[in-house]
Design a protein around this motif. Structure first.
Motif, PDB file in Angstrom:
ATOM      1  N   ASP A  41       0.893  -1.188   0.036  1.00 33.90           N
ATOM      2  CA  ASP A  41       0.008   0.121  -0.007  1.00 33.90           C
ATOM      3  C   ASP A  41       0.798   1.329   0.145  1.00 33.90           C
ATOM      4  O   ASP A  41       0.603   2.264   0.513  1.00 33.90           O
ATOM      5  CB  ASP A  41      -0.913   0.093   1.201  1.00 33.90           C
ATOM      6  N   THR A  42       2.015   1.285  -0.649  1.00 33.02           N
ATOM      7  CA  THR A  42       2.810   2.308  -0.512  1.00 33.02           C
ATOM      8  C   THR A  42       2.922   2.857  -2.046  1.00 33.02           C
ATOM      9  O   THR A  42       3.446   1.980  -2.892  1.00 33.02           O
ATOM     10  CB  THR A  42       4.209   1.972  -0.207  1.00 33.02           C
ATOM     11  N   ASP A  43       2.514   4.296  -2.248  1.00 38.44           N
ATOM     12  CA  ASP A  43       2.555   4.720  -3.578  1.00 38.44           C
ATOM     13  C   ASP A  43       4.216   5.354  -3.692  1.00 38.44           C
ATOM     14  O   ASP A  43       4.718   5.412  -2.908  1.00 38.44           O
ATOM     15  CB  ASP A  43       1.793   5.873  -3.506  1.00 38.44           C
ATOM     16  N   PHE A  44       4.231   5.210  -5.206  1.00 30.61           N
ATOM     17  CA  PHE A  44       5.657   5.716  -5.817  1.00 30.61           C
ATOM     18  C   PHE A  44       5.696   6.659  -6.616  1.00 30.61           C
ATOM     19  O   PHE A  44       4.653   6.537  -7.690  1.00 30.61           O
ATOM     20  CB  PHE A  44       6.605   4.604  -6.278  1.00 30.61           C
ATOM     21  N   GLN A  45       6.397   7.921  -6.494  1.00 25.18           N
ATOM     22  CA  GLN A  45       6.135   9.060  -7.523  1.00 25.18           C
ATOM     23  C   GLN A  45       7.543   9.280  -7.726  1.00 25.18           C
ATOM     24  O   GLN A  45       8.144   9.518  -6.814  1.00 25.18           O
ATOM     25  CB  GLN A  45       5.357  10.152  -6.993  1.00 25.18           C
TER      26      GLN A  45
END
Length: 401
Positions: A131-135
């Motif tokens: 559940d970790t977003d990456f940008q």
């Protein structure tokens, strides 16, 4: 790629009596293929002045080190490293998550497409792992640096194709680019610079063919021209193979094997036919290789059974001679066909030679010759007797005196 050349020939044709060369650069997802074709025109049909295009593949080259998918992988690898640096606690777990790796690859493909028209592109993956977003963002210069090893060898397939066609870049009149990876700006720039340097003038990179439809339509047109059931525009087409085919003969038990024999080097015209000839006293296997990789294996049996059965009592002069054909058809399919074994037997033959009979004419002549010889001998004897009588008479007269 030759199918694209056929499709292009539908809309483009050269003047009758002239010859032009065209180069097709097809940079797909996992490989890059370069094809050099010779374009001509020849009369077709019964109508005077009606011509049909002639498309002949004279050179080709393949390079599996170049491709759009390989560029996507490089972006995904860099972004995976950035995610691991940003979230050290998830560094080991994300590598073992196939779904996360697939998300990275999908976004890499999107970002690469955006860099074709922009100097910078976002790289955003929601819920990459745990559940970790990456940008992140990627610049065009960074992308080109990632693919520097591929960009350095971008023109190598062109040089190989030209060498196999025995021409130079200066002889090329038309250049067509196909595939998705050619849209990368740096790829277009390097190709344009290379061609301009070789020809001494700027050459436009043609973009007339759809990478997905052009090949299918060209292949369908070739198939329709090969059949009498369709009436389509006549196109004379000849192609060659881009692969190397070799065979190896070996025993079924694996105790022995012959050297690998190259039957069709890369660049051989399709529709060729080669024949294998070798000696064997047992059943054997034929291994067929494509570019050094085992493609299939044929098992030939029955030879040992014949030697131990029907041919057992034959006085053979040597091992059976085996012959087989290995055709490479017009579609690029290759197979091992019609293995045949031949034996030579040595045996005595009693032959009575008849004496030639004398000719009747010769016999008559011989009889005449014998008669004439006998007559001459009789005459000689008579003359001798007459001479003796004359001598006796002369002696008697002398005594009387």
């Amino acid at each position: 790629t030759s199918a694209f050349a056929v499709q292009r020939a539908v809309d483009f044709s050269v003047e009758s009596g002239s010859i032009e060369y065209a180069l097709y650069y097809n940079m797909g997802a996992r490989k890059t293929e370069v094809t050099v074709v010779r374009l001509e025109a020849r009369s077709a049909g019964m109508v005077k002045g009606k011509t049909a295009p002639v498309v002949s593949v004279v050179g080709s080259a393949l390079d599996y080190r170049l491709g759009g998918h390989l560029m996507d992988l490089k972006i995904a690898e860099v972004m995976l490293k950035r995610f691991q640096d940003k979230y050290p606690k998830l560094a080991d777990a994300v590598v073992k998550d196939p779904r996360a790796l697939r998300k990275l690859l999908a976004q890499a493909q999107k970002s690469k497409a955006m860099l074709s028209s922009n100097k910078m592109a976002p790289f955003i993956v929601e819920s990459l792992h745990a559940d970790t977003d990456f940008q992140a963002t990627i610049k065009r210069e960074e992308f080109e640096e990632m693919c520097s090893d591929m960009l350095e060898i971008l023109t190598e397939p062109i040089e190989k194709a030209l060498a196999s066609a025995n021409i130079t870049i200066a002889d090329i009149a038309h250049v067509e680019v196909i595939g998705g990876a050619w849209r990368v700006p740096k790829v277009q720039q390097l190709l344009s610079d290379y061609i301009e340097k070789g020809k001494g003038e700027k050459v436009h990179l043609g973009q007339h063919l759809n990478g997905e439809e052009g090949g299918a339509l060209g292949a369908a047109l070739v198939a329709a021209n090969s059949s009498s059931s369709f009436r389509v525009k006549k196109i004379f087409f000849s192609d060659n193979t881009q692969h190397e085919y070799a065979v190896q003969i070996s025993a079924l038990s694996g105790e022995w094997e012959k050297n690998v024999t190259v039957l069709y080097p890369a660049g051989t015209a399709l529709g060729s036919k080669k024949k294998l000839n070798f000696d064997s006293s047992e059943d054997f296997a034929v291994k067929l290789f494509e570019n050094g990789i085992l493609l299939t294996e044929y098992t030939v049996t029955g030879l040992k059974e014949l030697l131990e059965g029907k041919w057992k009592d034959y006085n053979l002069t040597g091992a059976p001679k085996v012959s087989a054909t290995v055709p490479l058809d017009g579609s690029g399919l290759i197979e091992f066909k019609n293995p045949t074994a031949t034996v030579e037997e040595s045996y005595w033959v009693n032959f009575t030679k008849e004496k030639p009979k004398k000719n009747a004419t010769n016999a008559t002549n011989a009889t005449k010759d014998e008669n004439s010889t006998a007559d001459s001998k009789v005459d000689e004897k008579a003359d001798e007797k007459a001479d003796e009588k004359d001598e006796d008479t002369a002696d008697e007269k002398a005594d009387e005196k």
